[in-house]
Design a protein around this motif. Structure first.
Motif, PDB file in Angstrom:
ATOM      1  N   MET A 161      38.985  91.696 -51.606  1.00 39.63           N
ATOM      2  CA  MET A 161      38.956  93.109 -51.218  1.00 39.63           C
ATOM      3  C   MET A 161      40.383  93.586 -51.020  1.00 39.63           C
ATOM      4  N   LEU A 162      40.639  94.827 -51.414  1.00 39.47           N
ATOM      5  CA  LEU A 162      41.971  95.411 -51.330  1.00 39.47           C
ATOM      6  C   LEU A 162      41.892  96.698 -50.524  1.00 39.47           C
ATOM      7  N   VAL A 163      42.803  96.857 -49.550  1.00 44.37           N
ATOM      8  CA  VAL A 163      42.877  98.070 -48.741  1.00 44.37           C
ATOM      9  C   VAL A 163      44.299  98.618 -48.801  1.00 44.37           C
ATOM     10  N   THR A 164      44.428  99.937 -48.576  1.00 47.07           N
ATOM     11  CA  THR A 164      45.740 100.579 -48.640  1.00 47.07           C
ATOM     12  C   THR A 164      45.916 101.546 -47.487  1.00 47.07           C
ATOM     13  N   ASP A 165      47.176 101.873 -47.204  1.00 54.09           N
ATOM     14  CA  ASP A 165      47.498 102.865 -46.183  1.00 54.09           C
ATOM     15  C   ASP A 165      48.917 103.359 -46.442  1.00 54.09           C
ATOM     16  N   SER A 166      49.168 104.614 -46.080  1.00 51.41           N
ATOM     17  CA  SER A 166      50.518 105.173 -46.115  1.00 51.41           C
ATOM     18  C   SER A 166      50.815 105.690 -44.713  1.00 51.41           C
ATOM     19  N   PRO A 167      51.378 104.814 -43.837  1.00 45.53           N
ATOM     20  CA  PRO A 167      51.531 105.165 -42.429  1.00 45.53           C
ATOM     21  C   PRO A 167      52.669 106.147 -42.137  1.00 45.53           C
ATOM     22  N   ALA A 168      53.623 106.264 -43.053  1.00 37.87           N
ATOM     23  CA  ALA A 168      54.760 107.154 -42.806  1.00 37.87           C
ATOM     24  C   ALA A 168      55.312 107.641 -44.141  1.00 37.87           C
ATOM     25  N   ARG A 169      56.136 108.688 -44.068  1.00 36.55           N
ATOM     26  CA  ARG A 169      56.731 109.275 -45.273  1.00 36.55           C
ATOM     27  C   ARG A 169      57.497 108.204 -46.061  1.00 36.55           C
ATOM     28  N   GLY A 170      57.142 108.067 -47.365  1.00 30.49           N
ATOM     29  CA  GLY A 170      57.836 107.136 -48.244  1.00 30.49           C
ATOM     30  C   GLY A 170      57.466 105.673 -48.053  1.00 30.49           C
ATOM     31  N   LYS A 171      56.459 105.413 -47.209  1.00 26.89           N
ATOM     32  CA  LYS A 171      56.047 104.027 -46.923  1.00 26.89           C
ATOM     33  C   LYS A 171      54.597 103.820 -47.350  1.00 26.89           C
ATOM     34  N   GLY A 172      54.297 102.581 -47.712  1.00 27.81           N
ATOM     35  CA  GLY A 172      52.933 102.241 -48.082  1.00 27.81           C
ATOM     36  C   GLY A 172      52.624 100.794 -47.746  1.00 27.81           C
ATOM     37  N   ILE A 173      51.333 100.505 -47.579  1.00 31.73           N
ATOM     38  CA  ILE A 173      50.870  99.145 -47.293  1.00 31.73           C
ATOM     39  C   ILE A 173      49.704  98.839 -48.235  1.00 31.73           C
ATOM     40  N   PHE A 174      49.776  97.677 -48.859  1.00 31.68           N
ATOM     41  CA  PHE A 174      48.642  97.133 -49.604  1.00 31.68           C
ATOM     42  C   PHE A 174      48.257  95.828 -48.922  1.00 31.68           C
ATOM     43  N   GLY A 175      46.987  95.676 -48.613  1.00 30.84           N
ATOM     44  CA  GLY A 175      46.514  94.450 -47.991  1.00 30.84           C
ATOM     45  C   GLY A 175      45.300  93.915 -48.732  1.00 30.84           C
ATOM     46  N   ALA A 176      45.203  92.594 -48.788  1.00 30.14           N
ATOM     47  CA  ALA A 176      44.078  91.968 -49.484  1.00 30.14           C
ATOM     48  C   ALA A 176      43.470  90.896 -48.597  1.00 30.14           C
ATOM     49  N   GLN A 177      42.169  90.688 -48.762  1.00 26.73           N
ATOM     50  CA  GLN A 177      41.456  89.685 -47.978  1.00 26.73           C
ATOM     51  C   GLN A 177      40.477  88.965 -48.893  1.00 26.73           C
ATOM     52  N   LEU A 178      40.398  87.644 -48.744  1.00 23.44           N
ATOM     53  CA  LEU A 178      39.440  86.829 -49.485  1.00 23.44           C
ATOM     54  C   LEU A 178      38.268  86.470 -48.578  1.00 23.44           C
ATOM     55  N   PHE A 179      37.065  86.550 -49.104  1.00 25.08           N
ATOM     56  CA  PHE A 179      35.864  86.147 -48.369  1.00 25.08           C
ATOM     57  C   PHE A 179      35.073  85.183 -49.227  1.00 25.08           C
TER      58      PHE A 179
END
Length: 193
Positions: A115-133
């Motif tokens: 599974m892949l999740v994303t977020d942009s918490p601040a201007r010009g910043k981003g986060i990609f996170g992945a989890q295995l189940f």
């Protein structure tokens, strides 16, 4: 004078039906492109010494040529016809039989879910996170992004990125180290604030 002419014809002699064997070919597919074909010979001349020759329409015979059963490796969803020619019996006997089977794809029921999740918490910043189940040891995480730069986390289940505000960045995670039949890769887009 009258002569008598006698004509003698030699009749074609076919083998007695009980001297010819009955040949049947059955097949079964396993996940991952393996197919087993089995030839069965019933009846026929009890003194005959049966030989087995297989030909296939696709794939590769990986074992069993010259025996009553073969294993074939083929591409998933490919239809393979195997023909068995049984030798050692009278040539007028019909001793060839075929079967067709579809090669099956690999069994992925034991593969982890990615599974892949994303977020942009601040201007010009981003986060990609992945989890295995379920998670498994030895997982190797490889990230790529369509633009911007990865500032932290390459080789882990989460990366932090920097990209131009208002742009959409596509992130792809590929996880290696799972069983061979498991293709673990996901892609997701993130609009940067």
């Amino acid at each position: 004078m009258f002569g008598i002419m006698l004509l003698f014809a030699t009749p074609a002699i076919a083998p007695a039906q009980d001297q010819c064997p009955h040949v049947v070919v059955s097949s079964g597919a396993q996940p991952g492109g393996r197919i087993t074909y089995t030839g069965m010979v019933d009846g026929g001349d009890p003194d005959a010494s049966a030989t087995f020759n297989w030909t296939i329409s696709a794939g590769t015979i990986v074992s069993g040529q010259g025996t009553p059963a073969i294993e074939v490796e083929a591409e998933p969803n490919e239809f393979v016809t195997a023909t068995l020619d049984v030798g050692g019996y009278d040539r007028s006997c019909a001793t060839s039989q075929s079967a067709t089977e579809e090669a099956q794809p690999a069994d992925t029921s034991d593969c982890p879910l990615l599974m892949l999740v994303t977020d942009s918490p601040a201007r010009g910043k981003g986060i990609f996170g992945a989890q295995l189940f379920p998670e498994f040891s030895g997982a190797k995480w490889r990230w790529s992004i369509s633009e911007g730069k990865i500032v932290r986390g390459q080789g882990t289940g989460r990366i932090d990125i920097e990209a131009a505000p208002g742009r959409t960045v596509t992130g792809t995670i590929t996880v290696e180290g799972a069983p061979a039949q498991c293709k673990l890769a996901e892609t997701q887009a993130l609009r940067i604030k």
